[in-house]
Scaffold this motif. Structure first.
Motif, PDB file in Angstrom:
ATOM      1  N   ALA A 490       0.823  -1.210   0.000  1.00  8.61           N
ATOM      2  CA  ALA A 490       0.000   0.000   0.000  1.00  8.61           C
ATOM      3  C   ALA A 490       0.858   1.261   0.000  1.00  8.61           C
ATOM      4  CB  ALA A 490      -0.930   0.008   1.204  1.00  8.61           C
ATOM      5  N   LEU A 491       2.014   1.212   0.660  1.00 11.72           N
ATOM      6  CA  LEU A 491       2.904   2.370   0.706  1.00 11.72           C
ATOM      7  C   LEU A 491       3.806   2.439  -0.515  1.00 11.72           C
ATOM      8  CD1 LEU A 491       3.980   2.363   4.471  1.00 11.72           C
ATOM      9  CD2 LEU A 491       2.036   3.505   3.402  1.00 11.72           C
ATOM     10  N   ARG A 492       4.185   1.269  -1.054  1.00 16.91           N
ATOM     11  CA  ARG A 492       5.072   1.209  -2.217  1.00 16.91           C
ATOM     12  C   ARG A 492       4.475   0.215  -3.211  1.00 16.91           C
ATOM     13  NH1 ARG A 492       9.721   3.812  -0.597  1.00 16.91           N
ATOM     14  NH2 ARG A 492      10.963   3.027  -2.333  1.00 16.91           N
ATOM     15  N   PRO A 493       3.498   0.675  -4.012  1.00 14.76           N
ATOM     16  CA  PRO A 493       2.777  -0.226  -4.916  1.00 14.76           C
ATOM     17  C   PRO A 493       3.650  -0.883  -5.978  1.00 14.76           C
ATOM     18  CG  PRO A 493       1.585   1.849  -4.632  1.00 14.76           C
ATOM     19  CD  PRO A 493       2.936   2.030  -4.017  1.00 14.76           C
ATOM     20  N   ASP A 494       4.841  -0.325  -6.215  1.00 12.38           N
ATOM     21  CA  ASP A 494       5.720  -0.935  -7.217  1.00 12.38           C
ATOM     22  C   ASP A 494       6.457  -2.155  -6.686  1.00 12.38           C
ATOM     23  OD1 ASP A 494       7.498   0.265  -5.480  1.00 12.38           O
ATOM     24  OD2 ASP A 494       8.470   1.527  -6.989  1.00 12.38           O
ATOM     25  N   GLY A 495       6.249  -2.491  -5.416  1.00 14.13           N
ATOM     26  CA  GLY A 495       6.859  -3.684  -4.846  1.00 14.13           C
ATOM     27  C   GLY A 495       8.268  -3.505  -4.349  1.00 14.13           C
ATOM     28  N   THR A 496       8.819  -2.301  -4.412  1.00 15.16           N
ATOM     29  CA  THR A 496      10.178  -2.067  -3.938  1.00 15.16           C
ATOM     30  C   THR A 496      10.207  -2.099  -2.415  1.00 15.16           C
ATOM     31  OG1 THR A 496       9.803   0.318  -4.018  1.00 15.16           O
ATOM     32  CG2 THR A 496      10.822  -0.709  -5.949  1.00 15.16           C
ATOM     33  N   PRO A 497      11.373  -2.355  -1.826  1.00 10.47           N
ATOM     34  CA  PRO A 497      11.462  -2.442  -0.366  1.00 10.47           C
ATOM     35  C   PRO A 497      11.118  -1.123   0.305  1.00 10.47           C
ATOM     36  CG  PRO A 497      13.418  -3.374  -1.406  1.00 10.47           C
ATOM     37  CD  PRO A 497      12.660  -2.665  -2.482  1.00 10.47           C
ATOM     38  N   ASN A 498      10.540  -1.211   1.468  1.00  6.05           N
ATOM     39  CA  ASN A 498      10.397  -0.014   2.276  1.00  6.05           C
ATOM     40  C   ASN A 498      11.775   0.440   2.745  1.00  6.05           C
ATOM     41  OD1 ASN A 498       7.489  -1.177   2.366  1.00  6.05           O
ATOM     42  ND2 ASN A 498       7.343   0.881   3.201  1.00  6.05           N
ATOM     43  N   THR A 499      11.827   1.592   3.376  1.00  4.45           N
ATOM     44  CA  THR A 499      13.102   2.239   3.641  1.00  4.45           C
ATOM     45  C   THR A 499      13.300   2.478   5.127  1.00  4.45           C
ATOM     46  OG1 THR A 499      12.228   4.499   3.554  1.00  4.45           O
ATOM     47  CG2 THR A 499      12.793   3.449   1.443  1.00  4.45           C
ATOM     48  N   MET A 500      14.458   3.046   5.460  1.00  9.32           N
ATOM     49  CA  MET A 500      14.761   3.404   6.844  1.00  9.32           C
ATOM     50  C   MET A 500      14.383   4.841   7.170  1.00  9.32           C
ATOM     51  SD  MET A 500      15.829   0.766   8.462  1.00  9.32           S
ATOM     52  CE  MET A 500      16.595   1.491   9.918  1.00  9.32           C
ATOM     53  N   ASP A 501      13.657   5.515   6.267  1.00 12.27           N
ATOM     54  CA  ASP A 501      13.176   6.847   6.607  1.00 12.27           C
ATOM     55  C   ASP A 501      12.311   6.751   7.862  1.00 12.27           C
ATOM     56  OD1 ASP A 501      12.729   9.778   5.267  1.00 12.27           O
ATOM     57  OD2 ASP A 501      10.954   9.125   6.365  1.00 12.27           O
ATOM     58  N   VAL A 502      12.474   7.704   8.757  1.00 11.31           N
ATOM     59  CA  VAL A 502      11.801   7.631  10.051  1.00 11.31           C
ATOM     60  C   VAL A 502      10.282   7.568   9.908  1.00 11.31           C
ATOM     61  CG1 VAL A 502      11.712  10.140  10.391  1.00 11.31           C
ATOM     62  CG2 VAL A 502      11.840   8.616  12.390  1.00 11.31           C
ATOM     63  N   SER A 503       9.749   8.088   8.813  1.00 14.05           N
ATOM     64  CA  SER A 503       8.307   8.079   8.598  1.00 14.05           C
ATOM     65  C   SER A 503       7.809   6.806   7.937  1.00 14.05           C
ATOM     66  CB  SER A 503       7.902   9.275   7.723  1.00 14.05           C
ATOM     67  OG  SER A 503       8.376   9.105   6.399  1.00 14.05           O
ATOM     68  N   ASP A 504       8.706   5.963   7.475  1.00 13.38           N
ATOM     69  CA  ASP A 504       8.340   4.795   6.670  1.00 13.38           C
ATOM     70  C   ASP A 504       8.194   3.580   7.580  1.00 13.38           C
ATOM     71  OD1 ASP A 504       7.973   2.820   4.824  1.00 13.38           O
ATOM     72  OD2 ASP A 504       9.688   3.342   3.576  1.00 13.38           O
ATOM     73  N   HIS A 505       6.985   3.360   8.064  1.00 13.30           N
ATOM     74  CA  HIS A 505       6.750   2.297   9.046  1.00 13.30           C
ATOM     75  C   HIS A 505       6.408   0.965   8.395  1.00 13.30           C
ATOM     76  CE1 HIS A 505       2.491   2.638   8.138  1.00 13.30           C
ATOM     77  NE2 HIS A 505       2.611   3.949   8.273  1.00 13.30           N
ATOM     78  N   GLY A 506       6.510   0.847   7.087  1.00  9.84           N
ATOM     79  CA  GLY A 506       6.047  -0.346   6.397  1.00  9.84           C
ATOM     80  C   GLY A 506       6.890  -1.578   6.589  1.00  9.84           C
ATOM     81  N   ALA A 507       8.053  -1.451   7.207  1.00  6.02           N
ATOM     82  CA  ALA A 507       8.906  -2.616   7.491  1.00  6.02           C
ATOM     83  C   ALA A 507       9.341  -2.561   8.943  1.00  6.02           C
ATOM     84  CB  ALA A 507      10.116  -2.629   6.561  1.00  6.02           C
ATOM     85  N   ARG A 508       8.369  -2.386   9.819  1.00  3.27           N
ATOM     86  CA  ARG A 508       8.683  -2.088  11.210  1.00  3.27           C
ATOM     87  C   ARG A 508       7.638  -2.715  12.126  1.00  3.27           C
ATOM     88  NH1 ARG A 508       9.312   4.164  11.574  1.00  3.27           N
ATOM     89  NH2 ARG A 508      10.782   3.651   9.923  1.00  3.27           N
ATOM     90  N   ALA A 509       8.092  -3.337  13.222  1.00  4.01           N
ATOM     91  CA  ALA A 509       7.211  -3.820  14.279  1.00  4.01           C
ATOM     92  C   ALA A 509       7.614  -3.121  15.571  1.00  4.01           C
ATOM     93  CB  ALA A 509       7.311  -5.332  14.436  1.00  4.01           C
ATOM     94  N   SER A 510       6.665  -2.934  16.462  1.00  4.00           N
ATOM     95  CA  SER A 510       6.891  -2.088  17.622  1.00  4.00           C
ATOM     96  C   SER A 510       6.679  -2.851  18.917  1.00  4.00           C
ATOM     97  CB  SER A 510       5.951  -0.883  17.559  1.00  4.00           C
ATOM     98  OG  SER A 510       6.228   0.038  18.586  1.00  4.00           O
ATOM     99  N   ALA A 511       7.336  -2.389  19.957  1.00  5.54           N
ATOM    100  CA  ALA A 511       7.294  -3.050  21.264  1.00  5.54           C
ATOM    101  C   ALA A 511       5.854  -3.277  21.725  1.00  5.54           C
ATOM    102  CB  ALA A 511       8.048  -2.214  22.301  1.00  5.54           C
TER     103      ALA A 511
END
Length: 658
Positions: A490-511
């Motif tokens: 949904a964030l990157r429809p082209d299928g590319t990896p999400n990033t380490m930008d602080v706003s890019d939560h698409g590859a992130r799990a939280s405590a």
């Protein structure tokens, strides 16, 4: 919170709390410099001796400000630096800033049956008060440079001690390292920088509670500090010497008595063309159960936050919390529905808390605000029967988009620097850590201080953020640091990896979030995440997760894939005549056979109809309920929903991968 203009958001950092503009009384300074102590504990002891402040008072105040952390020399959300939280609003205002909503386009109301509620323009906030420039007073008292007071822990602690001694003299109380800590109540209350006696007293009470209980911990820069428990009965009469205003506490104010709280109402007004603001009336929980408490940050100063919530053409939330002292303002009754989370289903079933802060800058949240927030949340959770877990106490960044077109614009506050583990400790939330790898459920649980993902873009897109603790673990496509991050379609429809930008939560799990185990390999653990295996580093020597038990959802036999939803709405047949049907519209994601996702709740399909100011539209101010039932699952970084008819609910150990 919906952001005002970005430039206003940058300017808003200039004023980070509404406090009394008092001018420091010139006092005799301590020595211009002192030899640095060998460790943090000795630094506090040396400052205690130098400025005549009891060590318990100095340590207690510092703990309530920063938990003794240095935070890598970065400012708090109220412009405070170092273990003693010396404020320098002018310096912070000159720093570059990036608003966390600059990429978010959500409609906070989140109801596509109504027109999008656009944000109102924000006016410039007032200039900072003298109480937000304590670094200047500390510099005059110690002879130290402001830069050293901001960045050097030893100097910062000396500055805080000098301030406390100055405040003690101002109220006419005795000074000396050996004096009774009970006589320092007025000075401690003044240190809060609060603009009311209620807020100052709440801060001081929490400091003396900390002294009574004692604390010990290792700071973010590896220093072990201990505050021995000591029974002290503070002399609260010293508070009267500060001359602060007393807040009115009207009947019906929905805050615990142990916090400073006031009523600043959000307006419920009609303003032509059938439009109105800035919330909806209801009668919860009699009309509809409250399921969630949503944690936000404001992306604006306290002054701007209060200005916005009192604008009927803007949006709303139930409570705001001030960074400098933890003071709370309630704006909307919990029985009513505020417009805050970008998802009408969640709004109708939640209470929204806005915390003064800025997610993108990586600024830190004060202990004073964490503590009052946790008291408020626990009070509300007990009152409304809301479980104290991460399926029900959620961030704005955990709220799903309503339909496929809204997912990308959802906001992501309070961000990866909110300390969820500490917050849930303050909530006294129960933990079920009796699982093993065989039980098949993983609770994310990194050590906040040492878990420092290499995020970028806190100030300028693409540039590294300052190394600092985080609640988030980063998710890869394979068990290797070199493997690409997973993709959020949904964030990157082209299928590319999400990033380490602080706003890019698409590859992130939280405590605190719980996921179904999808595999293990060496020091790596895989979870099911957005329809794929996602790997995170989880070595036995420094685990970033714990094992737990629970229930998982998996597609029913014979179903290759099932849809995933952002809201749990009833079927069309449930809608009465005259009420427009709200489509059950799937998101971009699918849940495939063989995958499992942790279940947080089973919910009936509901839609709260509210479209007019006076409830005159057919079906208004009623909850439409159908036969549909849904399972709430932890599908990605955000919670989502699946139709109960599409899934099997199984105990987590069944068929769990080893």
């Amino acid at each position: 919170m919906e952001s005002p203009t970005l430039s206003a958001g940058r300017r808003a950092l200039l004023v980070v709390a509404v406090v009394t503009a008092t001018t420091a009384v010139p006092l005799s300074a301590g020595p211009a410099s002192a030899a640095p102590a060998a460790d943090r504990q000795q630094q506090y002891a040396a400052a205690s001796t130098e400025y005549g402040v009891p060590a318990a008072v100095l340590l207690g105040v510092s703990y309530l400000e920063s938990r003794w952390d240095s935070n890598a020399g970065t400012p708090s959300t109220s412009g405070g630096y170092g273990p003693m939280h010396l404020t320098d609003a002018r310096h912070v205002a000159a720093l570059p800033a990036r608003g966390h909503h600059d990429a978010g386009t959500e409609d906070p109301r989140g109801d596509d049956s109504r027109a999008v509620r656009a944000p109102a323009p924000a006016t410039d906030p007032a200039p900072p008060s003298a109480a937000l420039q304590t670094v200047d007073v500390a510099a005059a008292l110690t002879g130290a440079a402001p830069e050293a007071l901001r960045t050097d822990a030893t100097t910062n602690i000396r500055g805080g001690a000098a301030l406390l001694a100055a405040y003690q003299r101002e109220v006419g109380a005795p000074v000396g390292a050996g004096t009774d800590p009970a006589t320092w109540y007025g000075a401690v209350a003044r240190y809060a920088g609060a603009d009311s006696a209620d807020a100052a007293a709440a801060f001081a009470d929490e400091v003396f509670t900390t002294i009574g209980a004692g604390e010990t911990r290792v700071t973010d820069d590896g220093q072990r500090v201990t505050l021995p428990a000591r029974a002290v009965r503070p002399e609260r009469s010293w508070l009267d010497r500060l001359g602060l205003r007393r807040l009115a506490r009207p009947d019906g104010l929905e805050c615990p008595r142990t916090v400073s709280c006031e009523w600043i109402p959000a307006p419920y007004e009609a303003f032509g063309d059938g439009d109105y603001g800035n919330h909806d009336l209801s009668d919860r929980p009699a009309r509809q159960k409250i399921e969630y408490i949503v944690i936000h940050d404001t992306e604006a100063s306290w002054a701007t936050t209060l200005q916005l919530v009192q604008d009927p053409t803007y949006v709303s939330w139930h409570y705001s919390l001030r960074s400098v002292d933890g003071h709370i303002a309630q704006h909307v009754k919990t029985k009513d529905v505020a417009w805050h989370a970008g998802n009408w289903y969640v709004n109708a079933k939640s209470i929204g808390l806005e915390h003064e802060g800025f997610a993108a800058q990586g600024t830190w949240y004060t202990e004073a605000m964490y503590r009052t927030s946790s008291k408020l949340v626990r009070h509300l959770a007990l009152r409304y029967g809301i479980p104290l877990d991460r399926q029900h106490i959620i961030g704005h960044d955990n709220v799903p988009g309503t339909i496929a077109s809204t997912v990308r614009g959802m906001h992501w506050d309070p961000g990866p620097y909110w300390d969820w583990t500490h917050y849930f400790d303050l909530l006294h939330a129960p933990r079920l850590d009796t699982g093993t790898p065989a039980t098949g459920l993983v609770r994310i649980d990194p050590d906040y201080a040492t878990n420092q993902p290499a995020f970028t873009g806190c100030v300028t897109p693409g540039t590294p953020c300052a190394p600092r603790g985080s609640s988030s673990v980063v998710l890869h496509t394979a068990p290797s640091e070199d493997a690409p991050l997973v993709n959020d379609i949904a964030l990157r429809p082209d299928g590319t990896p999400n990033t380490m930008d602080v706003s890019d939560h698409g590859a992130r799990a939280s405590a605190g979030q719980t996921y179904a185990l999808a595999g293990r390999q060496g020091d790596w653990t895989a979870i099911w995440y957005l329809g794929q295996r996602a790997w995170f580093h989880n070595p036995a020597s420094a685990p970033t997760a714990t094992w737990t038990v629970g229930v998982v959802a998996t597609p029913k036999a014979g179903r290759a894939t099932i849809p995933v939803y952002g809201r749990a709405y009833p079927e069309q047949a449930a809608y009465p005549a005259g009420v427009p049907y709200q489509a059950i519209s799937p998101l971009q994601y699918t849940l495939a056979a063989g995958q499992r996702y942790a279940v947080g709740a089973v919910l009936g399909g509901e839609y709260y109809r509210a479209s007019t100011f006076d409830g005159s539209s057919p079906g208004d101010w009623t909850v439409i309920r159908g036969k549909n039932r849904y399972a709430q699952i932890q599908f990605g970084h955000r919670i989502m929903y699946v139709d109960l008819a599409d899934v099997q609910l199984l105990p987590s150990p069944v068929g769990a991968p080893r």
